[in-house]
Design an enzyme around this catalytic site. Structure first.
Site, short mmCIF file in Angstrom:
data_model
loop_
_atom_site.label_atom_id
_atom_site.label_comp_id
_atom_site.label_asym_id
_atom_site.label_seq_id
_atom_site.Cartn_x
_atom_site.Cartn_y
_atom_site.Cartn_z
N CYS A 87 58.86 -9.33 33.16
CA CYS A 87 60.81 -8.99 32.41
C CYS A 87 60.92 -8.37 31.18
O CYS A 87 60.74 -9.25 30.08
CB CYS A 87 61.17 -10.24 32.73
SG CYS A 87 63.30 -9.11 32.39
N VAL A 88 61.18 -7.10 31.22
CA VAL A 88 61.27 -6.64 29.35
C VAL A 88 62.60 -6.07 29.52
O VAL A 88 63.00 -5.56 30.45
CB VAL A 88 60.38 -5.24 28.93
CG1 VAL A 88 60.22 -5.37 27.93
CG2 VAL A 88 59.01 -5.95 29.57
N HIS A 95 61.01 -2.04 20.48
CA HIS A 95 59.49 -3.47 21.05
C HIS A 95 59.90 -3.13 22.29
O HIS A 95 58.53 -3.29 23.13
CB HIS A 95 60.25 -4.82 20.34
CG HIS A 95 59.00 -5.57 20.21
ND1 HIS A 95 58.62 -6.34 18.74
CD2 HIS A 95 58.60 -6.27 21.67
CE1 HIS A 95 58.02 -7.19 19.26
NE2 HIS A 95 56.66 -6.59 19.96
C1 DLZ Z 1 58.54 -10.08 21.24
C2 DLZ Z 1 58.67 -9.66 22.86
C3 DLZ Z 1 59.77 -8.60 22.88
C4 DLZ Z 1 60.65 -9.19 21.45
N1 DLZ Z 1 60.63 -9.15 24.06
C5 DLZ Z 1 59.94 -9.33 25.61
C6 DLZ Z 1 60.11 -9.29 26.52
O1 DLZ Z 1 61.58 -9.04 27.01
N2 DLZ Z 1 59.46 -9.93 27.53
C7 DLZ Z 1 58.38 -9.50 27.61
O2 DLZ Z 1 57.84 -9.80 28.11
N3 DLZ Z 1 58.05 -10.05 26.21
C8 DLZ Z 1 58.53 -9.47 24.98
N4 DLZ Z 1 58.12 -10.05 24.03
C9 DLZ Z 1 56.72 -10.88 24.14
C10 DLZ Z 1 55.85 -9.77 24.08
O3 DLZ Z 1 55.40 -9.40 25.28
C11 DLZ Z 1 54.46 -9.96 23.38
O4 DLZ Z 1 54.43 -11.54 23.49
C12 DLZ Z 1 54.53 -10.47 21.83
O5 DLZ Z 1 54.86 -8.40 21.58
C13 DLZ Z 1 53.18 -11.20 21.47
O6 DLZ Z 1 51.63 -10.23 21.51
#
Ligand code: DLZ
Length: 162
Positions: A87-88, A95
């Site tokens: 989930c992003v 980012h």
């Molecule tokens: C760093 C980061 C950020 C800001 N947001 C998310 C997110 O919304 N969802 C997610 O799954 N991961 C996020 N991460 C972590 C990155 O996926 C990753 O773990 C780091 O950049 C290290 O490679």
């Protein structure tokens, strides 16, 4: 699959998952959401006949790591399909774009490199509420949808190898 409710589908239109083996990679970021996606995926695979011991769940730190986790499954196990769950959520910086781009490209590459269904179960939302709505909330559970997609793709591959 319906778009109004991700989990609304014709149960009878899904092949049996009885002899299929699945690897699920779950991102720990936003775990309140990804944990629900994983729960939905596992329950859906079981509902369609998969054996519990044929569902392997592994965790990675964030969505960016999902593809490498998927590659480990492809390299070191004999799973029939891999489900990537993450989930992003859009933040103040770019980012979001880079993570989404990375995992989308990585998932596509895994599919084609390994000739294996690698299912993209990653929510990419503007805010947390949109994610909650799609992780067991009012719009169903994207994890369920990912599981059904995995089953259908394995069945498709099997039908072409016969
Ligand atoms: C760093 C980061 C950020 C800001 N947001 C998310 C997110 O919304 N969802 C997610 O799954 N991961 C996020 N991460 C972590 C990155 O996926 C990753 O773990 C780091 O950049 C290290 O490679």
């Amino acid at each position: 699959m319906a778009t109004k409710d991700l989990s609304a589908y014709d149960l009878n239109a899904v092949p049996t998952a009885k002899n299929m083996k699945f690897g699920i990679v779950v991102a720990e970021w936003n775990y309140q959401i990804t944990g629900s996606l994983a729960e939905g995926a596992v329950q859906t695979l079981l509902r369609h006949g998969a054996n519990k011991e044929n569902i392997i769940v592994k965790h990675v730190p964030g969505s960016f790591e999902l593809t490498l986790g998927g590659q480990y499954f492809a390299e070191y196990t004999d799973v029939d399909a891999i489900i990537l769950l993450g989930c992003v959520i859009q933040g103040e910086t770019r980012h979001f774009d880079f993570i989404c781009q990375g995992v989308t490209y990585g998932a596509t590459k895994l599919n084609l490199t390994y000739n294996l269904p690698v299912i993209f179960g990653v929510l990419t939302t503007d805010n947390e509420q949109q994610a909650l709505d799609r992780a067991g909330g009012r719009l169903g559970n994207k994890g369920d949808e990912a599981a059904v997609t995995a089953i259908k793709m394995v069945a498709l591959q099997n039908s072409m190898q016969e």
